[in-house]
Write a protein that holds these residues in place. Structure first.
Motif, PDB file in Angstrom:
ATOM      1  N   VAL A  24      34.288 -10.139 -17.235  1.00  0.00           N
ATOM      2  CA  VAL A  24      35.104  -9.033 -17.743  1.00  0.00           C
ATOM      3  C   VAL A  24      36.568  -9.437 -17.668  1.00  0.00           C
ATOM      4  O   VAL A  24      37.108  -9.600 -16.581  1.00  0.00           O
ATOM      5  N   PRO A  25      37.215  -9.650 -18.827  1.00  0.00           N
ATOM      6  CA  PRO A  25      38.629  -9.995 -18.810  1.00  0.00           C
ATOM      7  C   PRO A  25      39.513  -8.761 -18.602  1.00  0.00           C
ATOM      8  O   PRO A  25      39.052  -7.635 -18.785  1.00  0.00           O
ATOM      9  N   ALA A  26      40.760  -9.003 -18.241  1.00  0.00           N
ATOM     10  CA  ALA A  26      41.699  -7.902 -18.019  1.00  0.00           C
ATOM     11  C   ALA A  26      41.881  -7.078 -19.287  1.00  0.00           C
ATOM     12  O   ALA A  26      41.891  -7.615 -20.397  1.00  0.00           O
ATOM     13  N   GLY A  27      41.987  -5.785 -19.145  1.00  0.00           N
ATOM     14  CA  GLY A  27      42.284  -4.900 -20.263  1.00  0.00           C
ATOM     15  C   GLY A  27      41.066  -4.434 -21.030  1.00  0.00           C
ATOM     16  O   GLY A  27      41.169  -3.593 -21.917  1.00  0.00           O
ATOM     17  N   GLN A  28      39.896  -4.961 -20.688  1.00  0.00           N
ATOM     18  CA  GLN A  28      38.701  -4.583 -21.435  1.00  0.00           C
ATOM     19  C   GLN A  28      38.089  -3.286 -20.892  1.00  0.00           C
ATOM     20  O   GLN A  28      38.231  -2.975 -19.716  1.00  0.00           O
ATOM     21  N   ALA A  29      37.458  -2.541 -21.792  1.00  0.00           N
ATOM     22  CA  ALA A  29      36.627  -1.419 -21.344  1.00  0.00           C
ATOM     23  C   ALA A  29      35.189  -1.888 -21.469  1.00  0.00           C
ATOM     24  O   ALA A  29      34.675  -2.101 -22.563  1.00  0.00           O
ATOM     25  N   PHE A  30      34.590  -2.087 -20.309  1.00  0.00           N
ATOM     26  CA  PHE A  30      33.290  -2.741 -20.238  1.00  0.00           C
ATOM     27  C   PHE A  30      32.241  -1.747 -19.791  1.00  0.00           C
ATOM     28  O   PHE A  30      32.463  -1.002 -18.846  1.00  0.00           O
ATOM     29  N   GLY A  31      31.109  -1.716 -20.469  1.00  0.00           N
ATOM     30  CA  GLY A  31      30.100  -0.722 -20.114  1.00  0.00           C
ATOM     31  C   GLY A  31      28.768  -1.325 -19.716  1.00  0.00           C
ATOM     32  O   GLY A  31      28.299  -2.267 -20.328  1.00  0.00           O
ATOM     33  N   PHE A  32      28.188  -0.765 -18.650  1.00  0.00           N
ATOM     34  CA  PHE A  32      26.797  -1.038 -18.310  1.00  0.00           C
ATOM     35  C   PHE A  32      25.993   0.112 -18.882  1.00  0.00           C
ATOM     36  O   PHE A  32      26.208   1.268 -18.508  1.00  0.00           O
ATOM     37  N   LEU A  33      25.062  -0.209 -19.756  1.00  0.00           N
ATOM     38  CA  LEU A  33      24.291   0.835 -20.386  1.00  0.00           C
ATOM     39  C   LEU A  33      22.826   0.590 -20.066  1.00  0.00           C
ATOM     40  O   LEU A  33      22.402  -0.550 -19.963  1.00  0.00           O
ATOM     41  N   PRO A 151      45.242   1.212  -9.620  1.00  0.00           N
ATOM     42  CA  PRO A 151      44.293   0.093  -9.546  1.00  0.00           C
ATOM     43  C   PRO A 151      44.399  -0.845 -10.746  1.00  0.00           C
ATOM     44  O   PRO A 151      44.771  -0.422 -11.838  1.00  0.00           O
ATOM     45  N   ASP A 152      44.066  -2.114 -10.504  1.00  0.00           N
ATOM     46  CA  ASP A 152      43.977  -3.084 -11.604  1.00  0.00           C
ATOM     47  C   ASP A 152      42.670  -2.902 -12.343  1.00  0.00           C
ATOM     48  O   ASP A 152      42.540  -3.274 -13.507  1.00  0.00           O
ATOM     49  N   LEU A 153      41.698  -2.385 -11.611  1.00  0.00           N
ATOM     50  CA  LEU A 153      40.347  -2.287 -12.159  1.00  0.00           C
ATOM     51  C   LEU A 153      39.776  -0.932 -11.767  1.00  0.00           C
ATOM     52  O   LEU A 153      39.781  -0.584 -10.597  1.00  0.00           O
ATOM     53  N   LEU A 154      39.333  -0.171 -12.766  1.00  0.00           N
ATOM     54  CA  LEU A 154      38.789   1.165 -12.493  1.00  0.00           C
ATOM     55  C   LEU A 154      37.283   1.156 -12.744  1.00  0.00           C
ATOM     56  O   LEU A 154      36.827   0.798 -13.822  1.00  0.00           O
ATOM     57  N   LEU A 155      36.516   1.519 -11.702  1.00  0.00           N
ATOM     58  CA  LEU A 155      35.056   1.543 -11.814  1.00  0.00           C
ATOM     59  C   LEU A 155      34.578   2.979 -11.901  1.00  0.00           C
ATOM     60  O   LEU A 155      34.875   3.788 -11.028  1.00  0.00           O
ATOM     61  N   LEU A 156      33.854   3.309 -12.950  1.00  0.00           N
ATOM     62  CA  LEU A 156      33.382   4.680 -13.135  1.00  0.00           C
ATOM     63  C   LEU A 156      31.861   4.677 -13.244  1.00  0.00           C
ATOM     64  O   LEU A 156      31.308   4.084 -14.163  1.00  0.00           O
ATOM     65  N   ASP A 157      31.211   5.334 -12.295  1.00  0.00           N
ATOM     66  CA  ASP A 157      29.750   5.368 -12.305  1.00  0.00           C
ATOM     67  C   ASP A 157      29.295   6.697 -12.902  1.00  0.00           C
ATOM     68  O   ASP A 157      29.509   7.751 -12.305  1.00  0.00           O
ATOM     69  N   GLU A 158      28.709   6.635 -14.075  1.00  0.00           N
ATOM     70  CA  GLU A 158      28.234   7.836 -14.783  1.00  0.00           C
ATOM     71  C   GLU A 158      29.318   8.915 -14.829  1.00  0.00           C
ATOM     72  O   GLU A 158      29.110  10.023 -14.315  1.00  0.00           O
ATOM     73  N   PRO A 159      30.471   8.604 -15.443  1.00  0.00           N
ATOM     74  CA  PRO A 159      31.606   9.531 -15.310  1.00  0.00           C
ATOM     75  C   PRO A 159      31.365  10.927 -15.875  1.00  0.00           C
ATOM     76  O   PRO A 159      31.951  11.873 -15.377  1.00  0.00           O
ATOM     77  N   THR A 160      30.518  11.083 -16.862  1.00  0.00           N
ATOM     78  CA  THR A 160      30.390  12.427 -17.453  1.00  0.00           C
ATOM     79  C   THR A 160      29.010  13.040 -17.290  1.00  0.00           C
ATOM     80  O   THR A 160      28.711  14.057 -17.897  1.00  0.00           O
ATOM     81  N   THR A 161      28.173  12.423 -16.456  1.00  0.00           N
ATOM     82  CA  THR A 161      26.838  12.996 -16.251  1.00  0.00           C
ATOM     83  C   THR A 161      26.956  14.385 -15.637  1.00  0.00           C
ATOM     84  O   THR A 161      27.688  14.592 -14.681  1.00  0.00           O
ATOM     85  N   GLY A 162      26.247  15.323 -16.233  1.00  0.00           N
ATOM     86  CA  GLY A 162      26.234  16.682 -15.700  1.00  0.00           C
ATOM     87  C   GLY A 162      27.377  17.558 -16.160  1.00  0.00           C
ATOM     88  O   GLY A 162      27.512  18.681 -15.703  1.00  0.00           O
ATOM     89  N   LEU A 187      32.430   0.872 -16.706  1.00  0.00           N
ATOM     90  CA  LEU A 187      31.697   2.110 -16.493  1.00  0.00           C
ATOM     91  C   LEU A 187      30.201   1.927 -16.707  1.00  0.00           C
ATOM     92  O   LEU A 187      29.769   1.022 -17.406  1.00  0.00           O
ATOM     93  N   THR A 188      29.445   2.778 -16.045  1.00  0.00           N
ATOM     94  CA  THR A 188      28.005   2.814 -16.305  1.00  0.00           C
ATOM     95  C   THR A 188      27.723   4.139 -16.985  1.00  0.00           C
ATOM     96  O   THR A 188      28.399   5.128 -16.745  1.00  0.00           O
TER      97      THR A 188
END
Lengths: 307, 281
Positions: A24-33, A151-162, A187-188
């Protein structure tokens, strides 16, 4: 920002993550689906330096989580699946105490907290108890909290579930803004529309492995056709939708049989529909639409996603 | 976003280039604001219970019930009256209760319900720093409870010397911490809070009643006397009583201190170990 080679996570006999490679390079929005239980959250927890790696190699911000956990976490923002807020403290105090965990001076934390409350539109709730917030507001507060250390890196786990649809859109808008500011997002999600909206790049996980990798558009191009014709027949049809699939199989590149409808994949959905009508078939309802990530999933090995 | 990251994404700085990790002491200090806010939110409730409860106990059992008890000081571990005998027992029982109450359900909540620890562990904080900060908060709670208790009791004339009363403060904090640390370790490994209720009934309450707080353990049959003398509360009660009744015996006091100190140290180690097993998986 993140690099993994053959990354594994095992819990006893169970393999949650089964050798994945990531960059994952800097600036990317990366998703685990992927479906629930595919290994997304386990991967995220290893990246967040709170879960020891069982095998393979992982570097986060150039450091090894096994030896430099606190240093990595100092530069991460983590928005966990459960909000983990202190429900008895008020909204602003939740941010203030959290900022101190990063060793930020009190004055700076206060300024930052007010800025962030503004950013997540909770300024007028600053003195409210967390208990009194709606689900969407709690989520936004958790996101604000995860940003307290810039943060340099933001990790979001299921940010909108529910969350309800309106709350999701507010949240997406805030995440877009962060992305525009150059924050790297990981994000996942198991929502395909969310992945399509937010991610520059996706990996699709199933049973601990990566089964597809690319931008949402790439994935759609590679694994689906341009358009989809959905046909729904009444429940009285003999043999259900599966029986009708044979009658239209030659009209499209691919036909998917779902419990309640047939999906015909082709470049020109309207043309396909016209041919269906020429055959004398009378579906109860039809819909011609563009392919989405959902169609990609129907095609990928990770079929469990549609269950 | 550091520009070097974007310029050369394949860069892998050597671990030596990474900043050094903050010390545990620094990480504990970063949690002071949190615990101070928790204290501000709860102090009025805890103050009432640490003021009113002891006063009611002392009046009911020490003064009123104790009025019927006319015993030889030799049979009361050298205490001049039953009131003077029972007060150190009750204060030691009180610090046990405070210690255990701060590290039973609150710890469960941090792991399972509110998940405050889960939020904390996502920051540079480490498990040892989280455990130590919470125990430091418990020590502060104990300090306030003990100070209030002693001030309430001073007018009853049951504190033999001022220096004994003063020395009793750190001793009672140690007693409370020993219980708090072990209870932290115990709770951190639980999956549900039903066991906690059982522990209160089968361990905490019997200990309070039978560990020499209300009567000398020599009154018990030999086997039970041995059992009572093995409990941390008995050590806490004896040591406190030595200080408030001016009957300090050096060797015996040292045994009590070492026992309580070792228990506090073991509990802290156990709590770190079990909380790590819960959070870092």
């Amino acid at each position: 920002m993140i690099s993994a080679r053959g990354l594994r996570k095992e819990f006893g006999d169970f393999t949650a993550v089964d050798g994945i490679d990531l960059d994952v390079p800097a600036g990317q929005a990366f998703g685990f689906l992927g479906p629930i239980g595919a290994g997304k959250s386990s991967s995220m927890r290893m990246i967040a330096a709170v879960s020891p790696v069982s095998g393979g190699e992982l570097r986060v911000l150039g450091m090894d989580p096994a030896t430099h956990g606190p240093q990595i976490r100092a530069r991460l923002g983590v928005c966990p699946q459960d909000d983990t807020l202190d429900v008895e403290l008020n909204v602003r105090d939740n941010l203030l105490v959290y900022g101190r965990y990063f060793g930020l001076p009190r004055g700076e934390v206060r300024d930052r907290a007010d800025e962030l409350l503004e950013f997540v539109q909770l300024t007028d709730k600053a003195k409210a108890r967390v208990d009194d917030l709606s689900g969407g507001m709690k989520r936004r507060l958790t996101i604000a909290r995860s940003l307290i250390n810039r943060p340099d890196l933001l990790l979001l786990d299921e940010p909108t579930t529910g969350l309800d649809p309106q709350a999701r859109h507010v949240l997406w808008d805030r995440l877009f803004r962060l992305k525009a500011q150059g924050v790297t997002l990981v994000l996942t999600t198991h929502y395909m529309d969310e992945a399509e909206q937010l991610c520059d790049r996706l990996v699709v996980m199933d049973k601990g492995r990566i089964v597809a990798d690319g931008s949402p558009l790439d994935l759609i191009r590679t694994h689906s056709t341009r358009e989809v014709t959905e046909l729904r027949f009444g429940v009285s049809v003999d043999g259900g939708h599966a029986a009708l699939a044979d009658q239209v199989a030659d009209l499209a590149d691919r036909v998917e049989v779902l419990p309640d409808r047939l999906l015909l994949y082709s470049a020109q959905g309207e043309e396909t529909l016209a041919k269906v009508h020429e055959r004398g078939l009378q579906p109860a309802a039809v819909l011609v639409r563009r392919s989405t990530l959902e169609d990609v999933f129907l095609h990928l090995p990770g079929r469990s996603l549609v269950d | 976003m550091s520009s070097t990251d974007t310029a050369n994404p394949t860069r892998t700085p050597s671990p030596a280039a990474a900043p050094t990790a903050p010390s545990t002491r620094e990480l504990v200090a970063r949690q002071v604001d949190y615990w101070w806010r928790v204290y501000l939110r709860t102090w009025h409730g805890t103050l009432a219970s640490s003021f009113l409860m002891p006063l009611l106990y002392v009046v009911a059992i020490g003064v009123l019930l104790g009025g019927y008890i006319d015993s030889d000081p030799d049979q009361l571990a050298g205490a001049p009256s039953y009131l003077a005998f029972v007060v150190p027992g009750m204060i030691a029982g009180q610090v046990m209760t405070v210690g255990v109450s701060e590290t039973s359900w609150p710890v469960m909540s941090g792991i399972k319900w509110q998940k405050v620890y889960v939020g904390q562990i996502a920051t540079p904080l480490t498990v040892p720093s989280i455990v130590l900060a919470q125990l430091a908060f418990v020590a502060f709670r104990l300090l306030v409870a003990v100070a209030v208790f002693l001030l309430v009791l001073a007018p009853f004339g049951v504190l033999a010397t001022w220096w004994g009363a003063l020395l009793a403060v750190p001793v009672l904090i140690l007693v409370g911490l020993a219980f708090a640390a072990v209870c932290f370790g115990f709770t951190a490994g639980l999956d549900s809070d039903t066991t906690l209720t059982v522990i209160y009934r089968v361990a905490i309450l019997p200990m309070f009643l039978f560990s020499g707080a209300f009567f000398p353990v020599s009154q018990l049959p030999a086997v039970l006397e041995w059992l009572a003398k093995a409990t941390p509360l008995w050590h806490g009660v004896s040591l406190t009583r030595m200080l408030t009744t001016d009957t300090l015996a050096g060797g015996q006091a040292l045994v009590h201190l070492v026992y309580l100190g070792a228990l506090a140290a073991f509990g802290t180690w156990w709590a770190v170990r079990r909380l790590t097993a819960k959070l870092v998986v």
